[in-house]
Scaffold this active site. Structure first.
Site, PDB file in Angstrom:
ATOM      1  N   GLN A  96       0.816  -1.215   0.000  1.00  0.00           N
ATOM      2  CA  GLN A  96       0.000   0.000   0.000  1.00  0.00           C
ATOM      3  C   GLN A  96       0.844   1.257   0.000  1.00  0.00           C
ATOM      4  O   GLN A  96       2.061   1.217   0.204  1.00  0.00           O
ATOM      5  CB  GLN A  96      -0.904   0.009   1.236  1.00  0.00           C
ATOM      6  CG  GLN A  96      -0.132  -0.138   2.540  1.00  0.00           C
ATOM      7  CD  GLN A  96      -1.072  -0.209   3.747  1.00  0.00           C
ATOM      8  OE1 GLN A  96      -1.060   0.688   4.574  1.00  0.00           O
ATOM      9  NE2 GLN A  96      -1.867  -1.250   3.854  1.00  0.00           N
ATOM     10  N   HIS A  98       0.206   5.800   0.921  1.00  0.00           N
ATOM     11  CA  HIS A  98      -0.716   6.791   1.478  1.00  0.00           C
ATOM     12  C   HIS A  98      -0.500   8.135   0.797  1.00  0.00           C
ATOM     13  O   HIS A  98       0.619   8.464   0.408  1.00  0.00           O
ATOM     14  CB  HIS A  98      -0.508   6.905   2.982  1.00  0.00           C
ATOM     15  CG  HIS A  98      -0.599   5.588   3.681  1.00  0.00           C
ATOM     16  ND1 HIS A  98      -1.773   4.879   3.769  1.00  0.00           N
ATOM     17  CD2 HIS A  98       0.350   4.825   4.274  1.00  0.00           C
ATOM     18  CE1 HIS A  98      -1.541   3.745   4.413  1.00  0.00           C
ATOM     19  NE2 HIS A  98      -0.277   3.677   4.728  1.00  0.00           N
ATOM     20  N   HIS A 262       4.720   0.264   0.642  1.00  0.00           N
ATOM     21  CA  HIS A 262       5.237  -0.545   1.746  1.00  0.00           C
ATOM     22  C   HIS A 262       4.315  -1.711   2.056  1.00  0.00           C
ATOM     23  O   HIS A 262       3.111  -1.651   1.819  1.00  0.00           O
ATOM     24  CB  HIS A 262       5.436   0.306   3.004  1.00  0.00           C
ATOM     25  CG  HIS A 262       4.194   1.014   3.450  1.00  0.00           C
ATOM     26  ND1 HIS A 262       3.757   2.190   2.860  1.00  0.00           N
ATOM     27  CD2 HIS A 262       3.278   0.736   4.398  1.00  0.00           C
ATOM     28  CE1 HIS A 262       2.644   2.590   3.447  1.00  0.00           C
ATOM     29  NE2 HIS A 262       2.325   1.718   4.377  1.00  0.00           N
ATOM     30  N   ARG A 281      -4.211   0.796  -2.196  1.00  0.00           N
ATOM     31  CA  ARG A 281      -3.601  -0.539  -2.238  1.00  0.00           C
ATOM     32  C   ARG A 281      -2.900  -0.754  -3.564  1.00  0.00           C
ATOM     33  O   ARG A 281      -3.381  -0.323  -4.610  1.00  0.00           O
ATOM     34  CB  ARG A 281      -4.668  -1.600  -2.000  1.00  0.00           C
ATOM     35  CG  ARG A 281      -5.166  -1.574  -0.577  1.00  0.00           C
ATOM     36  CD  ARG A 281      -6.146  -2.676  -0.253  1.00  0.00           C
ATOM     37  NE  ARG A 281      -6.723  -2.402   1.058  1.00  0.00           N
ATOM     38  CZ  ARG A 281      -7.705  -1.523   1.263  1.00  0.00           C
ATOM     39  NH1 ARG A 281      -8.249  -0.897   0.246  1.00  0.00           N
ATOM     40  NH2 ARG A 281      -8.142  -1.277   2.478  1.00  0.00           N
TER      41      ARG A 281
END
Ligand SMILES: [Zn+2]
Length: 408
Positions: A96, A98, A262, A281
């Site tokens: 994933q 962010h 990560h 994701r």
């Protein structure tokens, strides 16, 4: 300050031993226990268990000035900006990334305007916040994090010698930079399923042969085999080829800035993150992967993963990589000593080994044995921490704004 009771999340990738041992529950636990949450997340706010039992979310709402501090209230819109977790992974988590603050704000506004329900499976931005995160290892901790230097990935691909990947390897060799990584990642993540179904088994064959020879990339090959077995037919197994394979020793801190791909593979750690649910994701999951949005958010700049060095001498080391959070790791080797926590504002402290004693500048005391936590509002001012009866390890979280005298 008050005792704070967190809640355990039972995701399938969790450990049946680590959190049960920490909390003094029967081992092994009947279900995998993945995360202990300490904070005011809307899905599961922690509970204050003192004389006036209530949720931490209610405590913040009832007295935002006292809990957050007058100068911090406005910056955080009367909310706690971070979520503290103890994480115990027995199996890999999804791959994933962010969003940045700007991407999160724009994405949230876009999805609100389009009327996507906040709990919908294809909702990327349930809130308008970025989600930087930090993981401080409690045990040896394994992860994939950030894009590896392409020249090294080319050597890995050549060492694995996978039929069907020769052309891809040479493309990256011809452009060993962020653009080359973007091109290759995009190719792999958008392959038709039948192509993935041919390439992944060929990759795993290459990994078996390489692992047997104990070649240079044995650890990488074993990780790819593990991921390929758990997620057959998942293009995330190919994407994992491009990432740094990281091993943290206890006490080491790994930071995930916006856009960094990560996956946590195995181990226990203290995780601290902005209080957001915004996840894009990249694979290794049965859940929705929004490829166009992912390609907007991913940072393809290659390099070593971000290990934080921390500041401070003596038992307390502080990590402050983001305005949303800072972490103080308090490690006592058995000597009797008292140390300043050195972080201000709304704080949460959790003990993971031994027992510590907290004392606020207003004269309040709280003893925290292993597996317990405390809420320390901004109005309690500076706090000292000391071990009780032997070695101890505790972690304290705060926001990352630093010292603001008006809040003390
Ligand atoms: Zn993450």
């Amino acid at each position: 300050m008050e005792v704070l009771r967190g809640s355990v999340r039972t995701y399938a990738w969790g450990s049946r031993t680590h959190l049960a041992e920490l909390l003094g529950d029967p081992v092994p636990s009947p279900h995998p226990q993945a995360e202990l949450w300490l904070g005011a997340h809307r899905d599961e706010p922690s509970q204050l268990t003192g004389e006036h039992a209530r949720s931490l979310a209610d405590a913040l709402r009832d007295d935002p000035t006292g809990t957050l501090g007058p100068s911090r209230r406005a910056r955080w819109s009367d909310r706690l900006p971070y979520l503290l977790k103890v994480l115990a992974a027995e199996e890999p988590l999804s791959l994933q990334a962010h969003p940045s603050a700007e991407q999160a704000a724009a994405g949230y506004a876009r999805e609100e305007a389009a009327g996507v329900p906040r709990t919908a499976a294809d909702r990327n931005y349930p809130d308008p916040l970025p989600k930087p995160e930090l993981l401080c290892a409690l045990t040896e901790f394994h992860a994939l994090a950030g894009f590896r230097e392409p020249a090294e990935t080319v050597r890995l691909l050549r060492a694995l010698d996978v039929r069907g990947l020769e052309h891809h390897t040479e493309l990256l060799a011809a452009q060993p930079d962020a653009d080359g990584l973007r091109a290759l990642f995009t190719t792999w993540i958008t392959l038709p399923q039948r192509a993935v179904d041919e390439l992944v088994p060929a990759l795993l064959d290459g990994c078996v042969a390489h692992a047997r020879e104990h070649g240079e990339f044995t650890t990488e090959a074993r990780t790819l085999l593990d991921l390929g077995e758990r997620y057959p037919g998942d293009a995330g197994v190919l994407a994992a080829l491009l990432l740094n394979r990281v091993v943290l020793t206890p006490g080491q801190c790994l930071y995930q800035p916006a856009g960094s791909p990560h996956s946590y593979l195995a181990g226990a750690g203290v995780e601290l993150m902005a209080n957001s649910d915004n996840v894009l994701r990249c694979g290794l999951t049965p859940k929705h992967v929004d490829v166009p949005e992912l390609l907007r958010v991913l940072d393809f700049a290659p390099g070593a993963p971000t290990l934080l060095s921390g500041e401070g001498t003596g038992p307390v080391t502080r990590f402050a990589p983001s305005e949303f959070f800072s972490l103080a790791r308090c490690a006592f080797d058995g000597a009797e000593e008292e140390a300043d926590l050195g972080i201000e504002g709304p704080r949460i402290v959790v003990t993971v080994e031994g027992t510590v004693h907290l004392r606020s500048s207003r004269g309040q005391d709280q003893e925290l044995p292993r597996g317990t936590a405390a809420w320390v509002p901004a109005c309690d001012g500076p706090v000292t921490v000391a071990p009780v009866g032997g070695p101890a390890l505790a972690f304290a979280a705060a926001d990352g704004l630093g010292d603001r005298p008006a809040d003390g």
